[in-house]
Design a protein around this motif. Sequence first.
Motif, PDB file in Angstrom:
ATOM      1  N   THR A  80       5.600   7.178 -11.970  1.00  0.00           N
ATOM      2  CA  THR A  80       5.765   5.743 -11.735  1.00  0.00           C
ATOM      3  C   THR A  80       6.312   5.463 -10.347  1.00  0.00           C
ATOM      4  N   ILE A  81       7.325   6.246  -9.913  1.00  0.00           N
ATOM      5  CA  ILE A  81       7.903   5.979  -8.593  1.00  0.00           C
ATOM      6  C   ILE A  81       6.966   6.407  -7.466  1.00  0.00           C
ATOM      7  N   VAL A  82       5.899   7.096  -7.819  1.00  0.00           N
ATOM      8  CA  VAL A  82       4.851   7.386  -6.837  1.00  0.00           C
ATOM      9  C   VAL A  82       3.764   6.305  -6.894  1.00  0.00           C
ATOM     10  N   HIS A  83       3.409   5.911  -8.095  1.00  0.00           N
ATOM     11  CA  HIS A  83       2.312   4.948  -8.262  1.00  0.00           C
ATOM     12  C   HIS A  83       2.670   3.556  -7.742  1.00  0.00           C
ATOM     13  N   VAL A  84       3.932   3.139  -7.868  1.00  0.00           N
ATOM     14  CA  VAL A  84       4.296   1.794  -7.415  1.00  0.00           C
ATOM     15  C   VAL A  84       4.129   1.642  -5.900  1.00  0.00           C
ATOM     16  N   PRO A  85       4.705   2.517  -5.065  1.00  0.00           N
ATOM     17  CA  PRO A  85       4.455   2.374  -3.623  1.00  0.00           C
ATOM     18  C   PRO A  85       2.991   2.589  -3.246  1.00  0.00           C
ATOM     19  N   LEU A  86       2.291   3.427  -4.011  1.00  0.00           N
ATOM     20  CA  LEU A  86       0.857   3.603  -3.754  1.00  0.00           C
ATOM     21  C   LEU A  86       0.121   2.293  -4.055  1.00  0.00           C
ATOM     22  N   LYS A  87       0.558   1.601  -5.090  1.00  0.00           N
ATOM     23  CA  LYS A  87      -0.027   0.296  -5.411  1.00  0.00           C
ATOM     24  C   LYS A  87       0.258  -0.701  -4.296  1.00  0.00           C
ATOM     25  N   ILE A  88       1.447  -0.628  -3.725  1.00  0.00           N
ATOM     26  CA  ILE A  88       1.783  -1.495  -2.590  1.00  0.00           C
ATOM     27  C   ILE A  88       0.801  -1.258  -1.447  1.00  0.00           C
TER      28      ILE A  88
ATOM     29  N   ILE B 226       2.885  -0.870   4.964  1.00  0.00           N
ATOM     30  CA  ILE B 226       2.052   0.197   4.407  1.00  0.00           C
ATOM     31  C   ILE B 226       2.603   1.563   4.796  1.00  0.00           C
ATOM     32  N   TRP B 227       3.071   1.689   6.034  1.00  0.00           N
ATOM     33  CA  TRP B 227       3.668   2.957   6.485  1.00  0.00           C
ATOM     34  C   TRP B 227       4.917   3.283   5.672  1.00  0.00           C
ATOM     35  N   CYS B 228       5.747   2.268   5.429  1.00  0.00           N
ATOM     36  CA  CYS B 228       6.967   2.474   4.631  1.00  0.00           C
ATOM     37  C   CYS B 228       6.630   2.915   3.204  1.00  0.00           C
ATOM     38  N   ALA B 229       5.632   2.277   2.621  1.00  0.00           N
ATOM     39  CA  ALA B 229       5.219   2.650   1.264  1.00  0.00           C
ATOM     40  C   ALA B 229       4.685   4.079   1.257  1.00  0.00           C
ATOM     41  N   TYR B 230       3.949   4.447   2.291  1.00  0.00           N
ATOM     42  CA  TYR B 230       3.399   5.802   2.387  1.00  0.00           C
ATOM     43  C   TYR B 230       4.524   6.839   2.417  1.00  0.00           C
ATOM     44  N   LYS B 231       5.555   6.582   3.195  1.00  0.00           N
ATOM     45  CA  LYS B 231       6.672   7.525   3.286  1.00  0.00           C
ATOM     46  C   LYS B 231       7.375   7.676   1.937  1.00  0.00           C
TER      47      LYS B 231
ATOM     48  N   VAL C 226       5.859   7.351  -0.991  1.00  0.00           N
ATOM     49  CA  VAL C 226       4.939   8.155  -1.802  1.00  0.00           C
ATOM     50  C   VAL C 226       5.108   9.637  -1.472  1.00  0.00           C
ATOM     51  N   VAL C 227       5.067   9.963  -0.187  1.00  0.00           N
ATOM     52  CA  VAL C 227       5.127  11.358   0.251  1.00  0.00           C
ATOM     53  C   VAL C 227       6.445  12.012  -0.149  1.00  0.00           C
ATOM     54  N   PHE C 228       7.530  11.252  -0.058  1.00  0.00           N
ATOM     55  CA  PHE C 228       8.843  11.814  -0.375  1.00  0.00           C
ATOM     56  C   PHE C 228       8.950  12.187  -1.852  1.00  0.00           C
ATOM     57  N   ASN C 229       8.362  11.355  -2.729  1.00  0.00           N
ATOM     58  CA  ASN C 229       8.509  11.572  -4.172  1.00  0.00           C
ATOM     59  C   ASN C 229       7.398  12.404  -4.793  1.00  0.00           C
TER      60      ASN C 229
END
Length: 381
Positions: free
Chosen positions: A289-297, A334-339, A341-344
């Motif tokens: 979930t904590i990966v999918h939410v920023p990916l959705k963003i 989008i860059w912030c959301a990507y970071k 995603v990558v972190f989690n």
Amino acid sequence: WYQRRVRESGSLPVEPPYGPAEVNPTWGTTLVGYMKGFLMFNVNTIGTKEQAGKICKSLNNRTDIRARPIVLDDSGSVIISCEIVDPSTCTMYDVMESVKEMAALQSVAVIGSHIVGSVTLSALMAAADAYIKRENVFLVKEQQKIRYVVDRLGLNSVSEFKADSKVVEYVLGVNRHGPLMTGSVHSFIESIGGMTSSPGGGSVAALVSTLAVALGQMTGWLTYGSKKGAGDAMRNILPALHKTVDKLTPLVDADAMAFSNYLAAQRLPQQSADDVERREEAMEEAVLTIVHVPLKIMEVASECWDSLDKLVTSHNPSLKADLQVAVKCLETGIWCAYKTVVFNIGDVKSEEVRSELNTKAKVLLDKSEACATRLLATLDS
């Protein structure tokens, strides 16, 4: 028939997919099923019961509506009382316009309508959108559409139509926004700057992206009607940006909620083998979930690049700086959301899932960087 079969045989007439077929009366009953919500919509006319009966007879040729005439008094007022069985196939627009058409053939006056009980927002919007399309008007915001459809249907003819007490979602207090988006800007900043890890980068990514799209909206509205020849373009751009804002804003709170659920999963007991298994399952679900939410963003925000591209070529020149800020903020969000995603993503157990999510995020990031670079270069030229 069903009850008789149960009494005579002591078992169910149809074999269940699982579990015993024997009936135990002391367990009571369970109703399993689904019924689409219906809508009681009355159209007010001045005519005779016979005339109204002809209108109802024509309406009843449809399978998704049941209509009958109701005489109110001796003044000649007759209600076409309609039970819309399936609002997804028959809208209030369909009913009203059908009644008007048939009433005109009999010289019957139609004097508005009213809704008995409550109405869903989707049913109201469906009627509004139908009138908007027919009359070729440009409305985007929900409250504007409600005001418009109330006027077109004549919903104030019997009593004032108050959306707060008639629309189901408003009555129930259904709100797609959580505490972060419903609070003040100051309280949001205080929450971000507090001594907790949530809300954090994901919520900020969602907010920055939303602000970028909102700036795009502002540019579009102030271009619409002020720049010759830009009207048609704005009529396509603004609804798309509005929908994106509606999809992005709930993600501000969703990211914070996802991380809170992750922390809650970490605190689950590990005293037995069953506890450990349940915790591992909860942790895996929370991580996804904590990966999918920023990916959705990233996905939702990326939908705006085409609209911003069109704005760049057709915007009011006095809004150039605002549009530049919108483009840069969208890239940043989008860059912030990507970071995030990558972190989690490293905590996701499945290598296949990790690879799939990482690839999807990288594609969105690359698209964002390419679009931002191109649009900013165009604006600077």
